[in-house]
Scaffold this motif. Sequence first.
Motif, PDB file in Angstrom:
ATOM      1  N   LEU A 154     -61.723 -33.352  40.733  1.00 59.72           N
ATOM      2  CA  LEU A 154     -62.772 -32.610  41.435  1.00 59.72           C
ATOM      3  C   LEU A 154     -62.292 -32.026  42.764  1.00 59.72           C
ATOM      4  N   ASP A 155     -61.517 -32.773  43.522  1.00 67.15           N
ATOM      5  CA  ASP A 155     -61.036 -32.235  44.800  1.00 67.15           C
ATOM      6  C   ASP A 155     -60.146 -31.018  44.578  1.00 67.15           C
TER       7      ASP A 155
ATOM      8  N   VAL B 128     -60.255 -29.009  41.923  1.00 67.73           N
ATOM      9  CA  VAL B 128     -61.106 -27.943  41.390  1.00 67.73           C
ATOM     10  C   VAL B 128     -61.864 -27.249  42.522  1.00 67.73           C
ATOM     11  N   THR B 129     -62.485 -28.030  43.390  1.00 65.93           N
ATOM     12  CA  THR B 129     -63.273 -27.411  44.464  1.00 65.93           C
ATOM     13  C   THR B 129     -62.372 -26.737  45.495  1.00 65.93           C
TER      14      THR B 129
ATOM     15  N   LEU C  38     -61.502 -23.256  43.697  1.00 63.40           N
ATOM     16  CA  LEU C  38     -62.572 -22.269  43.577  1.00 63.40           C
ATOM     17  C   LEU C  38     -62.980 -21.734  44.953  1.00 63.40           C
TER      18      LEU C  38
ATOM     19  N   GLU D 159     -65.308 -20.757  48.030  1.00 58.24           N
ATOM     20  CA  GLU D 159     -66.478 -21.457  48.560  1.00 58.24           C
ATOM     21  C   GLU D 159     -67.760 -20.802  48.059  1.00 58.24           C
ATOM     22  N   ARG D 160     -68.680 -21.651  47.555  1.00 59.97           N
ATOM     23  CA  ARG D 160     -69.968 -21.210  47.017  1.00 59.97           C
ATOM     24  C   ARG D 160     -69.781 -20.125  45.948  1.00 59.97           C
TER      25      ARG D 160
ATOM     26  N   LEU E 243     -70.676 -29.472  38.874  1.00 55.72           N
ATOM     27  CA  LEU E 243     -70.202 -28.645  39.978  1.00 55.72           C
ATOM     28  C   LEU E 243     -71.287 -28.197  40.956  1.00 55.72           C
TER      29      LEU E 243
ATOM     30  N   CYS F 234     -71.330 -29.484  44.455  1.00 58.14           N
ATOM     31  CA  CYS F 234     -70.245 -28.956  45.292  1.00 58.14           C
ATOM     32  C   CYS F 234     -70.538 -27.535  45.770  1.00 58.14           C
TER      33      CYS F 234
ATOM     34  N   ILE G  20     -71.208 -24.932  43.754  1.00 56.98           N
ATOM     35  CA  ILE G  20     -70.708 -23.943  42.799  1.00 56.98           C
ATOM     36  C   ILE G  20     -71.851 -23.516  41.875  1.00 56.98           C
TER      37      ILE G  20
END
Length: 247
Positions: A24-25, A27-28, A31, A33-34, A58, A61, A63
């Motif tokens: 997850l870290d 992935v975020t 990607l 932001e927002r 997601l 986060c 997303i």
Amino acid sequence: MTRTNLLLLSNSTQHGRGYLAHALDTVTGFLPERARLAFVPYALADHDAYTAKVRDALAPCGIDVRGVHEDGAPLSSLAQADAVFVGGGNSFRLLSALYRTGLRDALRDAVRAGLPYMGASAGTNMAAPTLRTTNDMPIVQPPSFACLGLVPFQINPHFLDPDPASTHKGETREERLTEFLEENDVPVLGLREGSWLRVQEDRATLGGENPARLFTRGTRPRELPTGSDASELLTAQAHFDTVATHA
């Protein structure tokens, strides 16, 4: 000029952990932001349930996950996205759907123009030149084995090492990939569970919990530890048997 930006996960679910939780870290961090994330769910039969699963993972986060199937216009959904995620499942079903919807060419062109591409399992297979190193059963027949060709080498997600205690006498994964190299001269990167490949233009780096295994014709397979620079693979010259690879 291409501006390739890829995150290619071996798997989306790690044993004992939730969907994408093991990465997850990463992935975020990958990607925007927002981000408005276009999700391609075609590797599984239930597109709505699959999209909901990704959205649940997601949304906390920040997303915004939108299935490309949801408004009936997958090409438009892709065009409005800040990034794309192609999920895992059956690679033959996925590739067949990409051809049917027009997403195969649209995805390739958008990613080469800079759209961030995240794949997991079957979605990672799609980044390779062809489907020929998937583990999946051919439950449908796509028009071609030609995938997106975002990298010039093959990938084998979910790579499994031989179990010395097993009584199974069928081919090991390593033996099957060796057979592939007898017919095709192109490197194959075996990604074990919990690992991934990050590609940024001309640089490729291995990440995750386990080393990768690299197969090339005429040499013994070798281990690539987590954190390794695998950029040499981006200059690979692929030579395939020509049957069913054209598109």
